[in-house]
Design a protein around this motif. Structure first.
Motif, PDB file in Angstrom:
ATOM      1  N   ARG A 520       0.830  -1.204   0.000  1.00  0.00           N
ATOM      2  CA  ARG A 520       0.000   0.000   0.000  1.00  0.00           C
ATOM      3  C   ARG A 520       0.867   1.257   0.000  1.00  0.00           C
ATOM      4  NH1 ARG A 520      -2.561  -0.909   4.439  1.00  0.00           N
ATOM      5  NH2 ARG A 520      -4.292  -2.043   3.513  1.00  0.00           N
ATOM      6  N   ARG A 522       3.937   1.376  -1.061  1.00  0.00           N
ATOM      7  CA  ARG A 522       4.608   1.446  -2.353  1.00  0.00           C
ATOM      8  C   ARG A 522       3.680   2.003  -3.416  1.00  0.00           C
ATOM      9  NH1 ARG A 522       9.134   2.455  -4.988  1.00  0.00           N
ATOM     10  NH2 ARG A 522       9.293   1.329  -6.965  1.00  0.00           N
ATOM     11  N   LEU A 523       2.416   1.571  -3.390  1.00  0.00           N
ATOM     12  CA  LEU A 523       1.454   2.093  -4.360  1.00  0.00           C
ATOM     13  C   LEU A 523       1.229   3.582  -4.146  1.00  0.00           C
ATOM     14  CD1 LEU A 523      -1.189  -0.784  -4.464  1.00  0.00           C
ATOM     15  CD2 LEU A 523       0.454  -0.173  -6.238  1.00  0.00           C
ATOM     16  N   THR A 524       1.164   3.971  -2.849  1.00  0.00           N
ATOM     17  CA  THR A 524       1.014   5.398  -2.562  1.00  0.00           C
ATOM     18  C   THR A 524       2.199   6.182  -3.093  1.00  0.00           C
ATOM     19  OG1 THR A 524      -0.254   4.871  -0.572  1.00  0.00           O
ATOM     20  CG2 THR A 524       0.684   7.081  -0.722  1.00  0.00           C
ATOM     21  N   ALA A 527       2.108   6.284  -6.805  1.00  0.00           N
ATOM     22  CA  ALA A 527       1.048   7.168  -7.275  1.00  0.00           C
ATOM     23  C   ALA A 527       1.492   8.632  -7.252  1.00  0.00           C
ATOM     24  CB  ALA A 527      -0.201   6.994  -6.411  1.00  0.00           C
TER      25      ALA A 527
END
Length: 957
Positions: A520, A522-524, A527
């Motif tokens: 999460r 890493r995705l943040t 993004a």
């Protein structure tokens, strides 16, 4: 009491008168003998009938006892399983030809199952005899008991009249026979009377022996005794022996049955006998094996020492009632759990003689039940933790729940979660129980935290913490790459496999939660940041720019954004590959950050586009200084894969509030300014202006209109002739694309060709150009005109298309045009963008019979190497070298050198941009083959070209 028999003994003889005795010796002897015989016969008959009576009664009683014992086995087996039909049939069989009136089974609840003997005709007997027999015989009762449990009573009732009738019939028959025999024997046996009486007298001693209980007694047999007496004695002896054998067999059978029952009970249950005071009298082998105490150690001890009630049950105390319950026994090998049944054993008087204690070992069953309950509790803890892990947004609360679940599920006083650090340190993230206050403590761990186990199952690195809190045993599991989860106790304990499975289950949930949180995060990060350069991405830039605009609005100062595009970066990607291009972008990002400073934000928008947010802009000079540093920094060589690469930057600058009030407007304005910088020659910066906006708007409008121009048929071709200097004739044409706008008319190529290239529309338009040239050639041929070769310009996008050769072959084949009439012109930069692919495509086109030439030679990668490598037919000298002929000596030298170079490689030379006779004459002197330019002709529509071709016909003729 039984009635007395008549007294027939000698005192009765004294009642007779003396005168009635014979006077003679023979008579007297005969009389005495006769009287004696009569007395003896009467006495013998009386004794015999008495013996027969008693023997018949005893035998009947014994047979009844034997019969009821034999039938009891079958009845008990049937009663246990509830088969009362078999019980009734068994009772009926007992009455068959038996001395019983009825047979009954009475269960413990009072219910009775009774069977009556069928009526039988029999001779009547005296009532006194029936009464006497009835007084001698008693009902036979047998308790039906299985496994120490009473199920009821088997009862047999004798038929006294039937037995009396049998005895009376026997008495009558025997008396009749005796007196007949006496009458006959008087005459024959007068002299032998004494001896007969003497032999018969010996039977009395046998009777006395039997009555005394000597079951091995036999009647003596003398050789001089009469045969009848001998046979009678032998018969008595045989009967006695038969009775002894039957009695022994019955005893053996009963003994064997009892032993089998005892062995079965000993194998299935733990049995002990207890006296009325509660002390152990005896135990079986299973008792010794189960609890570990020998028979000698158990005898005499109280039963309570070998089992206390489980739970809150009341202990056993001697009583007439059966006691049942679970008890806990402390055996030699550990604690056991038994199910105990204590049954009182009564004597004949109804008093308790002893107790029989039967125990069933239920330790394994209880352990299994405990394991099931424990496993269910643990599964509930894991499921609840898993649910929390799915719902949790953070990890701290989940970590606390995990260590609490580990301690609760394993029954340990404390648990802890350790996080692995990069510096070989373990940090106690959270703890339960005693380790709660140790959160944050760091422990050195030089190696793998799960390597090395001591005898107490504690890791070496945990030893200081264990000593501090008095912990003696533990169990731990790895939490993925995060760390270690452990549960610890202050008591010696050996953890089982199921304990490890439970702890690993919790650790796996934590590992999954940590991985999910990392993903999460890493995705943040992805993004908001660029994964290649680690710079903020477009989204993050937008947020930063909005914040800068908001602060500028609140404090009344200016802000700005720079839009940066790397010039010629595409050439690096195409020539050296994307990996080199990525390395260049990383180095460029580092240079941008160094130039921008810490107060400004550098972001990558995608591809080769970057942006810089200037949150505080005092004047345009600040932006100018930063832009200058960026241009200078990016102009420096990039050292990649052992070679130097050069790029430049085009920068557009927009400021708040002049050029936009939002991040989107400012970025759009900066983008427009950047395109203005590119159009202004690149490697420079440009501030946004209204004129740039209008130019960008016009470009967007042209792009939109170009997308429909091909469908609307707005494109057309003009043809510029080429002149052969040797013959002075038209040697061919160059097809030039024109756009006839519905409102503006003919649009200059410089306005729309680049747009076609950028949008990719050049591919379908390029195919249309080839098809239109083929159509025009067919049209000239159909008109009887000599069809000259036509040169077509290929764009870089077309040459990058792998299907170019196939498309050309398809179009030319469909048109039916001679491939030799087509020539394709390419620029040097196009050839060098991807030389390997270009060679492959050009060789395929050359194999179709078409010509290839290099346009604008001398302005790009002018090299002998590519002239030898590519299958070329001609070179076109760029107009920049022709424009100043013959006055510019440098241009003249370059032109002559190019012509000689081309001729040495067997290439034809075409000079572009010839506009006067002086240039023509100079080129003739240089042995140039062909010229092209306004001196020969402007680009003409196809109809005007037909006129030129008509004028060429007489010359050709």
């Amino acid at each position: 009491m039984p009635a007395r028999l008549p007294d027939l003994r000698p005192p009765l003889l004294r009642l007779l008168p003396t005168s009635l005795l014979p006077r003679s010796l023979v008579g007297r002897v005969f009389a005495v003998f006769s009287l004696t015989m009569l007395v003896f016969l009467g006495t013998g008959m009386g004794l015999f009938f008495r013996y027969q009576f008693l023997q018949h009664v005893d035998e009947t009683q014994d047979v009844a006892l034997t019969l009821i014992e034999v039938a009891a086995q079958n009845i008990e087996d049937s009663v246990v399983i509830g088969d009362y039909d078999t019980v009734q049939r068994t009772l009926g069989k007992m009455l068959f030809q038996s001395p019983f009136k009825s047979a009954a089974f009475i269960d413990v609840s009072g219910g009775a199952l009774r069977v009556q003997a069928p009526p039988v005709e029999r001779a009547p007997a005296p009532g006194w005899l029936s009464a006497l027999i009835a007084s001698k015989l008693y009902e036979v009762n047998r308790v039906a008991s299985v496994g120490g449990r009473d199920y009821g009573v088997i009862r047999l009732e004798f038929d006294a009249d039937k037995i009396a009738s049998q005895l009376w019939a026997l008495a009558v028959e025997t008396a009749t026979f005796a007196f007949v025999a006496f009458a006959l024997g008087l005459a024959l046996m007068r002299t032998l009377l004494k001896r007969w009486l003497a032999n018969l007298g010996r039977l009395r001693s046998f009777e006395d022996d039997v009555a005394a209980g000597r079951i091995t007694a036999e009647a003596d047999l003398h050789a001089d005794a009469p045969t009848e007496i001998q046979e009678a004695i032998r018969a008595v002896n045989r009967g006695a022996a038969s009775l002894r054998v039957q009695f022994g067999q019955r005893i053996d059978s009963l003994t064997n049955s009892l032993m089998q029952h005892k062995n079965a009970v000993d194998q299935a249950a733990i049995v002990s006998e207890v006296d009325t005071a509660g002390r152990i009298l005896g135990v079986n082998e299973l008792f010794e094996r189960s609890c570990g105490y020998s028979r000698a150690q158990a005898l005499g001890r109280e039963l309570a020492e070998f089992g206390r009630p489980a739970g809150n049950g009341a202990p056993w105390s001697p009583s007439p009632q059966v006691w049942n319950g679970e008890v806990v026994v402390r055996g030699r090998a550990g604690q056991l759990q038994w199910y105990r049944t204590i049954v009182p054993i009564f004597d004949a008087g109804g008093s308790i003689e002893r107790y029989l204690c039967i125990d069933i070992d239920i330790t394994a069953r209880k352990e299994f039940e405990r394991a099931i309950v424990e496993n269910a509790k643990r599964q509930t803890l894991i499921a609840e933790l898993g649910r929390k892990a799915l719902a949790a947004n953070g990890l701290e609360e989940l970590f606390d729940d995990a260590v609490q679940a580990a301690a609760h599920g394993l029954g340990t006083p404390c648990a802890a979660l350790f996080e692995s650090g990069a510096d070989r340190q373990l940090t106690l993230r959270t703890g339960a129980g005693r380790l709660t206050q140790a959160a944050g403590l760091q422990i050195g761990c030089p190696g793998d935290p799960l390597a090395g186990v001591t005898a107490s199952a504690l890791r070496p690195w945990f030893a200081p913490l264990a000593a501090m809190h008095g912990l003696r045993a533990g169990l731990d599991a790895g939490v993925g790459k995060f760390g270690v989860l452990g549960a610890y106790t202050d008591l010696p304990r050996r953890f089982e496999d199921e304990d490890a499975v439970f702890l690993r289950g919790i650790a796996n949930i934590l590992a999954t939660a940590v991985e999910r949180q990392d993903a999460r995060d890493r995705l943040t990060y992805l993004a908001q940041y660029d994964s290649l350069t680690n710079l903020p991405n477009r989204r993050r830039l937008g947020a930063c720019l909005e914040d800068a605009i908001a602060r500028a609005g609140r404090h009344g100062h200016r802000a700005a954004v720079m839009f940066i595009d790397l010039d010629r970066f595409k050439n690096v990607n195409d020539m050296l590959g994307h990996s080199v291009g990525d390395q260049l972008l990383v180095q460029a990002a580092a240079r941008l950050e160094a130039c921008a400073g810490s107060d400004n934000v550098v972001a990558r928008l995608g591809g080769d586009e970057f942006a810089v947010v200037l949150p505080y802009l005092a004047s345009n000079t600040d932006a100018t200084h930063i832009a200058g540093r960026i241009i200078e920094a990016l102009a420096q060589p990039f050292h990649l894969q052992g070679q130097q690469l050069f790029v430049s930057a085009s920068i557009g600058i927009a400021s708040y509030p002049e050029n936009g009030a939002s991040a989107e407007q400012l970025l759009k304005s900066a983008d427009t300014a950047m395109y203005g910088a590119k159009n202004g020659g690149r490697n420079t910066y440009q501030f946004y202006s209204k004129a740039l906006h209008e130019s960008a708007a016009q470009r967007l409008q042209l792009e939109s209109q170009l997308r429909q121009a091909l469908e609307r048929g707005e494109f057309l071709l003009h043809y510029q002739p080429k002149l052969d200097l040797a013959s002075g004739a038209i040697s061919g044409f160059e097809a030039l694309l024109r756009w006839k706008h519905p409102q503006r008319g003919l649009v200059p190529p410089l306005e729309f060709i680049s747009i076609l290239e950028d949008t990719g529309l050049i591919l379908p338009v390029g195919e249309w150009v080839i098809a239109e040239v083929c159509r025009q050639l067919r049209s000239w041929e159909a008109a009887g005109l000599p069809a000259p070769p036509v040169a077509i310009n290929l764009s870089a996008r077309q040459l990058q298309h792998a299907d170019l050769a196939a498309a050309v072959e398809r179009i030319v084949g469909d048109a039916g045009v001679d491939p030799a009439l087509l020539e394709f012109e390419l620029t040097e930069s196009m050839l060098m963008a991807d030389p390997e692919a270009a060679v492959t495509i050009l060789k395929r086109i050359k194999a179709l019979g078409m010509r290839l030439s290099v346009d604008d030679f001398g302005t790009g990668y002018s090299s002998l190497a590519y002239l030898k490598r590519f299958p070329l037919d001609a070179l076109k000298i760029d107009r920049t070298f022709v424009r100043d002929l013959p006055d510019d000596l440098d241009d003249a030298a370059i032109t002559k050198a190019v012509i000689r170079l081309a001729h040495s490689l067997s290439l034809k030379v075409v000079a572009e941009g010839v506009e006067n006779i002086e240039q023509l004459r100079e080129l003739e002197n240089y042995d140039c083959d062909e010229i092209q330019g306004y001196y020969v002709s402007r680009p003409l529509p196809a109809a005007d070209c037909a006129g030129l071709l008509l004028r060429e016909q007489p010359a050709a003729a």
